[in-house]
Each structure stands twice: as structure tokens, then as C-alpha cells.
Design a protein around this motif. Structure first.
Motif, PDB file in Angstrom:
ATOM      1  N   ILE A 190       3.045  21.788   0.376  1.00 25.05           N
ATOM      2  CA  ILE A 190       1.049  21.807   0.757  1.00 25.05           C
ATOM      3  C   ILE A 190       1.072  20.593  -0.331  1.00 25.05           C
ATOM      4  CG2 ILE A 190      -0.252  23.435  -0.330  1.00 25.05           C
ATOM      5  CD1 ILE A 190       1.390  25.806   0.600  1.00 25.05           C
ATOM      6  N   VAL A 191       1.329  20.718  -2.323  1.00 29.99           N
ATOM      7  CA  VAL A 191       0.840  20.212  -2.723  1.00 29.99           C
ATOM      8  C   VAL A 191       0.690  18.910  -1.924  1.00 29.99           C
ATOM      9  CG1 VAL A 191       0.848  19.569  -5.151  1.00 29.99           C
ATOM     10  CG2 VAL A 191       1.024  21.631  -4.841  1.00 29.99           C
ATOM     11  N   SER A 192       2.171  17.859  -1.463  1.00 30.36           N
ATOM     12  CA  SER A 192       2.149  17.268  -1.027  1.00 30.36           C
ATOM     13  C   SER A 192       1.438  16.570  -0.352  1.00 30.36           C
ATOM     14  CB  SER A 192       4.027  16.978  -0.811  1.00 30.36           C
ATOM     15  OG  SER A 192       4.588  17.151  -1.920  1.00 30.36           O
ATOM     16  N   MET A 193       0.953  17.267   0.538  1.00 23.80           N
ATOM     17  CA  MET A 193      -0.027  17.554   1.821  1.00 23.80           C
ATOM     18  C   MET A 193      -1.225  17.150   0.910  1.00 23.80           C
ATOM     19  SD  MET A 193       1.182  19.825   4.389  1.00 23.80           S
ATOM     20  CE  MET A 193       0.552  18.559   6.353  1.00 23.80           C
ATOM     21  N   LEU A 194      -1.897  18.229   0.512  1.00 22.01           N
ATOM     22  CA  LEU A 194      -2.698  17.921  -0.205  1.00 22.01           C
ATOM     23  C   LEU A 194      -3.135  16.453  -1.593  1.00 22.01           C
ATOM     24  CD1 LEU A 194      -4.053  21.652  -0.648  1.00 22.01           C
ATOM     25  CD2 LEU A 194      -4.698  20.627   0.436  1.00 22.01           C
ATOM     26  N   HIS A 195      -2.279  16.581  -1.764  1.00 21.94           N
ATOM     27  CA  HIS A 195      -2.366  15.443  -2.525  1.00 21.94           C
ATOM     28  C   HIS A 195      -2.492  13.892  -1.774  1.00 21.94           C
ATOM     29  CE1 HIS A 195      -0.580  16.444  -6.376  1.00 21.94           C
ATOM     30  NE2 HIS A 195      -1.578  17.705  -6.625  1.00 21.94           N
ATOM     31  N   SER A 196      -2.157  14.040  -0.433  1.00 20.80           N
ATOM     32  CA  SER A 196      -2.328  12.781   0.445  1.00 20.80           C
ATOM     33  C   SER A 196      -3.374  12.525   0.667  1.00 20.80           C
ATOM     34  CB  SER A 196      -1.021  12.869   1.401  1.00 20.80           C
ATOM     35  OG  SER A 196      -1.474  14.437   2.391  1.00 20.80           O
ATOM     36  N   HIS A 197      -3.767  13.766   1.240  1.00 14.06           N
ATOM     37  CA  HIS A 197      -5.873  13.681   1.241  1.00 14.06           C
ATOM     38  C   HIS A 197      -6.685  13.698   0.458  1.00 14.06           C
ATOM     39  CE1 HIS A 197      -3.717  15.599   4.334  1.00 14.06           C
ATOM     40  NE2 HIS A 197      -4.531  14.854   5.279  1.00 14.06           N
ATOM     41  N   LYS A 198      -6.085  13.495  -0.438  1.00 13.62           N
ATOM     42  CA  LYS A 198      -6.718  12.728  -2.435  1.00 13.62           C
ATOM     43  C   LYS A 198      -7.393  14.688  -2.473  1.00 13.62           C
ATOM     44  CE  LYS A 198      -6.019   8.538  -1.998  1.00 13.62           C
ATOM     45  NZ  LYS A 198      -4.490   8.110  -2.434  1.00 13.62           N
ATOM     46  N   ILE A 199      -6.473  15.395  -2.171  1.00 12.64           N
ATOM     47  CA  ILE A 199      -6.904  16.601  -3.043  1.00 12.64           C
ATOM     48  C   ILE A 199      -6.422  17.369  -4.057  1.00 12.64           C
ATOM     49  CG2 ILE A 199      -7.560  19.361  -2.039  1.00 12.64           C
ATOM     50  CD1 ILE A 199      -8.268  18.468   0.338  1.00 12.64           C
ATOM     51  N   ALA A 209      -3.240  27.918   4.460  1.00 14.74           N
ATOM     52  CA  ALA A 209      -3.382  27.285   3.352  1.00 14.74           C
ATOM     53  C   ALA A 209      -4.134  26.407   2.595  1.00 14.74           C
ATOM     54  CB  ALA A 209      -2.524  27.537   2.022  1.00 14.74           C
ATOM     55  N   ILE A 210      -3.612  24.931   3.269  1.00 15.43           N
ATOM     56  CA  ILE A 210      -4.228  23.217   3.704  1.00 15.43           C
ATOM     57  C   ILE A 210      -4.994  23.472   4.349  1.00 15.43           C
ATOM     58  CG2 ILE A 210      -3.470  21.791   4.653  1.00 15.43           C
ATOM     59  CD1 ILE A 210      -0.662  22.012   4.077  1.00 15.43           C
ATOM     60  N   ASN A 211      -5.680  24.034   5.094  1.00 12.16           N
ATOM     61  CA  ASN A 211      -7.077  23.908   6.131  1.00 12.16           C
ATOM     62  C   ASN A 211      -7.910  24.758   5.564  1.00 12.16           C
ATOM     63  OD1 ASN A 211      -5.476  22.842   8.099  1.00 12.16           O
ATOM     64  ND2 ASN A 211      -5.166  25.121   8.940  1.00 12.16           N
ATOM     65  N   ALA A 212      -6.889  25.678   4.646  1.00 10.77           N
ATOM     66  CA  ALA A 212      -8.585  26.379   3.308  1.00 10.77           C
ATOM     67  C   ALA A 212      -9.008  25.078   2.139  1.00 10.77           C
ATOM     68  CB  ALA A 212      -8.019  28.018   3.314  1.00 10.77           C
ATOM     69  N   ILE A 213      -8.315  25.597   1.920  1.00  5.47           N
ATOM     70  CA  ILE A 213      -7.967  24.606   0.576  1.00  5.47           C
ATOM     71  C   ILE A 213      -8.861  23.033   1.168  1.00  5.47           C
ATOM     72  CG2 ILE A 213      -7.218  23.503  -1.229  1.00  5.47           C
ATOM     73  CD1 ILE A 213      -4.443  25.219  -1.519  1.00  5.47           C
ATOM     74  N   THR A 214      -8.586  22.428   1.982  1.00  7.03           N
ATOM     75  CA  THR A 214      -9.647  21.291   2.944  1.00  7.03           C
ATOM     76  C   THR A 214     -10.661  21.720   2.544  1.00  7.03           C
ATOM     77  OG1 THR A 214      -7.275  20.393   3.439  1.00  7.03           O
ATOM     78  CG2 THR A 214      -9.617  18.978   3.964  1.00  7.03           C
ATOM     79  N   ASP A 215     -11.178  22.887   3.596  1.00  8.67           N
ATOM     80  CA  ASP A 215     -12.451  22.968   3.555  1.00  8.67           C
ATOM     81  C   ASP A 215     -13.509  23.716   2.627  1.00  8.67           C
ATOM     82  OD1 ASP A 215     -11.571  22.314   6.484  1.00  8.67           O
ATOM     83  OD2 ASP A 215     -11.325  24.693   6.880  1.00  8.67           O
ATOM     84  N   GLN A 216     -13.002  24.254   1.574  1.00 11.93           N
ATOM     85  CA  GLN A 216     -13.350  25.603   0.789  1.00 11.93           C
ATOM     86  C   GLN A 216     -13.416  24.324  -0.568  1.00 11.93           C
ATOM     87  OE1 GLN A 216     -12.293  29.690   0.953  1.00 11.93           O
ATOM     88  NE2 GLN A 216     -12.317  29.258   2.877  1.00 11.93           N
ATOM     89  N   SER A 217     -12.751  23.542  -1.461  1.00 11.98           N
ATOM     90  CA  SER A 217     -12.616  22.959  -2.025  1.00 11.98           C
ATOM     91  C   SER A 217     -12.130  24.754  -3.479  1.00 11.98           C
ATOM     92  CB  SER A 217     -13.565  22.460  -2.450  1.00 11.98           C
ATOM     93  OG  SER A 217     -13.422  21.501  -1.452  1.00 11.98           O
ATOM     94  N   PRO A 218     -11.621  24.715  -3.202  1.00 13.27           N
ATOM     95  CA  PRO A 218     -11.449  26.535  -4.324  1.00 13.27           C
ATOM     96  C   PRO A 218     -11.269  25.965  -5.795  1.00 13.27           C
ATOM     97  CG  PRO A 218      -9.190  25.858  -3.141  1.00 13.27           C
ATOM     98  CD  PRO A 218      -9.980  24.708  -2.624  1.00 13.27           C
ATOM     99  N   THR A 219     -11.453  26.334  -6.839  1.00 10.66           N
ATOM    100  CA  THR A 219     -11.792  25.856  -8.350  1.00 10.66           C
ATOM    101  C   THR A 219     -10.441  26.495  -8.985  1.00 10.66           C
ATOM    102  OG1 THR A 219     -12.841  28.137  -8.164  1.00 10.66           O
ATOM    103  CG2 THR A 219     -13.814  26.019  -9.110  1.00 10.66           C
ATOM    104  N   PHE A 220      -9.261  26.837  -8.355  1.00  8.54           N
ATOM    105  CA  PHE A 220      -8.220  27.613  -8.421  1.00  8.54           C
ATOM    106  C   PHE A 220      -7.410  28.250  -7.394  1.00  8.54           C
ATOM    107  CE2 PHE A 220      -5.272  29.863 -11.038  1.00  8.54           C
ATOM    108  CZ  PHE A 220      -4.579  28.420 -12.066  1.00  8.54           C
ATOM    109  N   VAL A 221      -5.912  28.083  -7.291  1.00  3.68           N
ATOM    110  CA  VAL A 221      -5.156  28.381  -6.134  1.00  3.68           C
ATOM    111  C   VAL A 221      -4.059  29.247  -7.038  1.00  3.68           C
ATOM    112  CG1 VAL A 221      -3.685  28.504  -4.638  1.00  3.68           C
ATOM    113  CG2 VAL A 221      -5.558  26.480  -4.964  1.00  3.68           C
TER     114      VAL A 221
END
Length: 123
Positions: free
Chosen positions: A77-86, A51-63
Motif C-alpha cells: 500500500i505504502v509503495s503504491m501511494l509513494h509511486s503516486h507521490k502521496i 485503502a489506496i482509493n480512499a487515501i488517494t481521494d480523501q488525503s487523510p491526515t493520519f493512517v
């Protein structure tokens, strides 16, 4: 076809795509079928790392995000995404709706939460 109508169609298509993170394949198939019947395009993964890899690569509009996955929780997952400013809009799906978990996820930006099968009660 005018540029305006192409833009409107493109915007409509993007707004109707959903990224599904669910480890229960039977439930994921049920959710996917329901979403497709409603006109959405879906992408599915079944673990947090994917999920993290795909969301980072694809920038989906909704999860749509299952809270408990085999390798991590939605909070991880959300914490890791937020740490990458996603920051991507998401709804938590869970069969374990402890108040503290729901409050924590809402504070992290969840738009809502739903019991995993609650998606099917709308119609």
C-alpha cells in the motif's frame, strides 16, 4: 468568532481525524470505539485496494495501517501511494513484529508500529 478561532478549531478537527485500515472487523470496531472515546473522528476500510482509493481521494491526515490485509501488505500500500507521490503519516499495526518488517516500514516512513492490541494499553 474571529477568523483565527475558526482556523484553530478547523486545525484541531483535522488533526484529530484518523483513517483506519484493518480487515478484522471486531478489532476495527474496538479500535474505532477507543478512538471515538478519545475524541477522534475515524474512517475505516478493510482491504488494501479500498485503502489506496480512499487515501488517494480523501488525503487523510493520519493512517493506522494493519500490516497484513487479505489482498496486500502495508508495504504494498505504502509503495503504491509513494509511486503516486502521496505521503501520509502512518503507524503500522501488526501481530507479526518481525524485525525486518518493522525496519522496512520505518524506512518507508512509518511513524511507529504497534502490536494490534497495543493501542489499548496506553490508558
Amino acid at each position: 468568532m474571529t477568523t483565527e478561532s475558526v482556523t484553530a478549531k478547523t486545525t484541531e478537527k483535522v488533526a484529530k481525524s484518523i483513517f483506519l485500515v484493518e480487515d478484522d472487523l471486531i478489532l476495527a470496531n474496538l479500535i474505532n470505539r477507543k478512538l471515538i472515546r478519545e475524541g477522534y473522528e475515524t474512517t475505516h476500510v478493510s482491504c488494501g485496494e479500498d485503502a489506496i482509493n480512499a487515501i488517494t481521494d480523501q488525503s487523510p491526515t493520519f493512517v493506522l495501517l494493519d500490516y497484513r490485509l487479505p489482498d496486500m501488505t502495508a508495504k504494498d500500500i505504502v509503495s503504491m501511494l509513494h509511486s503516486h507521490k502521496i505521503f501520509v503519516p502512518f503507524i503500522i499495526m501488526t501481530a507479526h513484529s518481525e524485525d525486518s518488517m518493522v525496519i522496512d516500514m520505518m524506512k518507508m516512513g512509518a511513524r511507529d508500529y504497534s502490536p494490534a492490541l497495543g493501542i489499548f494499553t496506553a490508558r
